[in-house]
Enzyme design. Structure first.
Site, PDB file in Angstrom:
ATOM      1  N   GLY A  55       4.005  -3.484   4.842  1.00 49.89           N
ATOM      2  CA  GLY A  55       2.891  -4.038   5.592  1.00 49.89           C
ATOM      3  C   GLY A  55       1.785  -4.617   4.724  1.00 49.89           C
ATOM      4  O   GLY A  55       1.747  -4.448   3.499  1.00 49.89           O
ATOM      5  N   GLU A  56       0.847  -5.289   5.381  1.00 53.10           N
ATOM      6  CA  GLU A  56      -0.287  -5.906   4.701  1.00 53.10           C
ATOM      7  C   GLU A  56      -1.167  -4.848   4.049  1.00 53.10           C
ATOM      8  O   GLU A  56      -1.463  -3.802   4.651  1.00 53.10           O
ATOM      9  CB  GLU A  56      -1.125  -6.713   5.699  1.00 53.10           C
ATOM     10  CG  GLU A  56      -2.296  -7.431   5.056  1.00 53.10           C
ATOM     11  CD  GLU A  56      -3.236  -8.075   6.061  1.00 53.10           C
ATOM     12  OE1 GLU A  56      -3.619  -9.231   5.869  1.00 53.10           O
ATOM     13  OE2 GLU A  56      -3.598  -7.397   7.053  1.00 53.10           O
TER      14      GLU A  56
END
Length: 319
Positions: free
Chosen positions: A46-47
């Site tokens: 994920g970011e």
């Protein structure tokens, strides 16, 4: 279906060891190995997973100017950020080479080429030989993210060959930027990777939308963050958790087929998981028969995009 058309991918939906770069990278290494054990040629995270998304901004009135609390939190965030030049990702690169697996990793980058004291939300692609193929700095941080992250540039708007596929990716809400998507489509992208800090409310509509627009597979990987994931002993922890919900981001990682239908629905909520699936490039070729956004259904004589991929800097030295 032939083996040279297939690509097995992993979606690592995990929580960071928040504000701890080294421990979070060790956790990332574990999931890379787990993905390789399950036959993946690509795994995505994920970011901002290293060292974590700046959740404190919304929870501690971060827009107060010249706040000593905000300065102290930001200073520690900067200290825990990733410096690629320093070699912070060397062990990840070595593992990718050893296990022959490509990696998309969301991290907070502290680059020397901009003076070494500003932060960028970066999406790093590491190929199966352990080489960093691109570092895409988020073009426009969203809303309160601009209190912690700097504005990126177009240098990382690049695609990479991976088996039969050509993959590219964007951070979070920049996936809604049509011209950023177009820049990747035009380079032959047929596997698009979206990375988010979370959650399901971000992933459930954008994933099939991009898939149907591009006629590509779309992998969307979200992070996870629960109230208990704020470590004991964290700087100003009491202020951060005072107004924090039990679940800040809930995951919702998913995969859409090139016709916009679900391959993996965004139903993994509130828990860590490694989701694995196999993509068949034939599906891309089938859907491009009636629509190809940069090919037979484009009009470059009328509509054309210019992209500046120069890495931005405030100084050029001439010896």
């Amino acid at each position: 279906m032939t083996s040279d058309s297939l690509l097995t991918v992993g979606l690592a939906q995990i929580a960071p060891i928040w504000f701890d770069r080294e421990k979070t990278l060790k956790k990332v290494e574990k999931y890379i190995s787990d993905a390789a054990d399950r036959g993946c040629s690509l795994v995505a995270f994920g970011e901002a997973i290293v060292p974590g998304y700046p959740f404190w901004l919304e929870l501690t009135d971060a827009a107060v100017f010249n706040s000593s609390i905000q300065k102290e939190i930001h200073a520690e965030y900067m200290h825990q950020a990733v410096s690629i030049e320093r070699g912070d990702l060397s062990e990840i690169c070595s593992l990718a080479k050893t296990r022959q697996i490509a990696v998309y990793l969301g991290c907070i980058e502290r680059p020397l080429d901009r003076g070494g004291h500003s932060l960028y939300c970066s999406m790093v692609f590491i190929d199966r030989n352990g080489n960093i193929g691109s570092v895409h700095r988020k073009l426009m941080p969203t809303y309160d993210e601009r209190l912690a992250w700097s504005i990126g540039d177009g240098n990382g708007l690049r695609v990479h060959s991976l088996g039969a596929f050509t993959c590219g990716g964007l951070n979070c809400w920049e996936n809604w930027m049509p011209l950023a998507r177009s820049a990747l489509y035009a380079q032959g992208e047929d596997l698009h990777v979206c990375i988010f800090p979370g959650s399901h409310h971000n992933t459930y509509d954008i994933t099939p939308f991009i898939a149907k627009e591009s006629r590509s597979f779309v992998i969307t990987v979200s992070g996870l963050m629960r109230k208990e994931d704020f470590p004991i002993g964290l700087l100003h922890r009491e202020r951060i958790v005072e107004h924090a919900p039990d679940l800040l981001t809930d995951g919702g990682s998913c995969v859409a087929n090139p016709d916009g239908t679900w391959l993996i629905e965004p139903t993994t909520i509130g828990e860590e998981a490694l989701l694995v699936t196999t993509l068949d490039h034939r599906r891309v070729r089938e859907e491009r028969q009636n629509f190809d956004p940069s090919g037979h259904y484009s009009r470059p004589d009328i509509l054309k995009l210019t992209v500046n991929r120069e890495r931005q800097s405030v100084v050029t030295f001439k010896e």
